[in-house]
Design an enzyme around this catalytic site. Structure first.
Site, PDB file in Angstrom:
ATOM      1  N   ARG A 179       0.752  -0.956  -0.243  1.00 60.95           N
ATOM      2  CA  ARG A 179       0.245   0.030   0.004  1.00 60.95           C
ATOM      3  C   ARG A 179       0.710   0.754  -0.452  1.00 60.95           C
ATOM      4  NH1 ARG A 179      -1.814  -3.555  -1.425  1.00 60.95           N
ATOM      5  NH2 ARG A 179      -4.204  -4.783  -0.435  1.00 60.95           N
ATOM      6  N   SER A 229     -10.795  -1.256   2.666  1.00 58.54           N
ATOM      7  CA  SER A 229     -10.741  -1.676   3.997  1.00 58.54           C
ATOM      8  C   SER A 229      -9.763  -0.246   4.538  1.00 58.54           C
ATOM      9  CB  SER A 229      -9.414  -2.622   3.813  1.00 58.54           C
ATOM     10  OG  SER A 229      -9.515  -3.928   2.923  1.00 58.54           O
ATOM     11  N   GLU A 299      -6.519   3.064   5.880  1.00 60.68           N
ATOM     12  CA  GLU A 299      -5.500   3.091   4.154  1.00 60.68           C
ATOM     13  C   GLU A 299      -6.114   3.784   4.028  1.00 60.68           C
ATOM     14  OE1 GLU A 299      -6.178  -0.714   1.455  1.00 60.68           O
ATOM     15  OE2 GLU A 299      -5.549  -0.858   3.032  1.00 60.68           O
TER      16      GLU A 299
END
Length: 305
Positions: A179, A229, A299
């Site tokens: 990420r 998420s 996130e």
């Protein structure tokens, strides 16, 4: 006011074909369905137009936010006194190249790109079919699912920078990790990407895409607004499991709720505000930390008004 009429006037004068939307509601542009108006939304139709726009914004020291499909953003209810540069449908072309490669505009959705690749008999993007974001956003955060990540398929990307220049970066220069990419914090905007895939049987590729999509539908709350998420996967564990073990599945603050279907998602049950979501996220972090000693990292990109 940070976004002045003078700035808007300069953009209109120097880029007369650029689509500009004033006071555009971000709730209509983000998958969370939360967020007040952006003072100015600019929608470039080409890489060169995007580069010229970024140069103006840099010279004017204008507050700037970059976005694609808005599937990973949480925007304040008060809105954004900023210029939101939206890379959308106008930059969503796709082109088949030699040697099992595809070049596509940053605004194309991953779902559409995966279908295009399957039609070309190219495998490697099956994991991305159910990810709701754009190609540009996926590269920026090295999006992934079901064992695949963008770093597995990206060969190079074209970016626009604040100097108004276009540059090509190799996958090694992007430094893609979980990420994360080297683009974070640079202000550079992905305008297109070239992907290297593998030859495959189109029907087998489509069948794998359908299989992964069914897994996603069975396990994730796709019927409610969310930003995917909510937290990154912590080292040595899974955010959803930690949240579930902390007894937070179904816990709500206002209209924001930890999904009863998948504890890794905070969903908008209806009428959720920015404050509802941020309060719930802080509560999740504290509760999980108190129980496990692990501090979850968001996130979701939380923008400031």
């Amino acid at each position: 006011m940070q976004v002045s009429e003078k700035l808007i006037g300069r953009i209109r004068s120097e880029l007369p074909r650029l689509t500009l939307l004033e006071n555009e509601p971000m709730s209509a542009r983000c998958s969370f369905r939360i967020g007040g108006p952006a003072r100015l939304m600019a929608c470039p139709a080409s890489a060169s137009e995007a580069a010229a726009l970024l140069h103006i914004l840099h010279e004017e020291q204008a507050p700037t936010e970059l976005m694609g499909k808005g599937t990973n953003l949480l925007v304040p209810d008060t809105g954004l006194d900023a210029v939101v540069v939206l890379v959308g449908e106008a930059m969503s072309d796709a082109e088949l190249l030699p040697d099992s490669r595809i070049r596509a505009g940053a605004g194309i959705s991953l779902a559409k790109l995966a279908v295009y690749a399957a039609g070309c008999g190219l495998s490697g993007l099956e994991f991305a079919h159910g990810i709701p974001g754009s190609l540009g956003g996926a590269v920026f955060m090295n999006a992934g699912a079901y064992g695949g990540e963008m770093k597995d398929v990206v060969e190079e990307v074209e970016c626009a920078d604040a100097e108004g220049k276009l540059e090509v970066l190799s996958v090694s220069e992007l430094q893609l990790s979980y990420r994360h990419s080297a683009l974070e914090g640079t202000g550079k905007l992905v305008t297109s990407a070239t992907l290297r895939l593998s030859p495959g049987e189109p029907e087998e590729i489509r069948a794998r895409m359908r299989e992964l999509m069914e897994k996603r539908r069975a396990s994730q709350p796709l019927d409610l607004p969310s930003a995917g998420s909510t937290f990154k996967r912590p080292q040595g564990g899974f955010a959803a499991a930690l949240i579930d073990q902390a007894g937070l599945k179904g816990f709500a603050i206002g209209g924001a709720q930890v999904s009863e279907k998948h504890a890794g998602f905070v969903v908008n049950r209806g009428g959720a505000t920015f404050e509802d979501v941020t309060q719930l996220m802080r509560h999740i972090q504290k509760t999980v930390f108190d129980r496990s000693g692990i501090m979850l990292e968001p996130e979701v990109r939380i923008l400031k008004g």
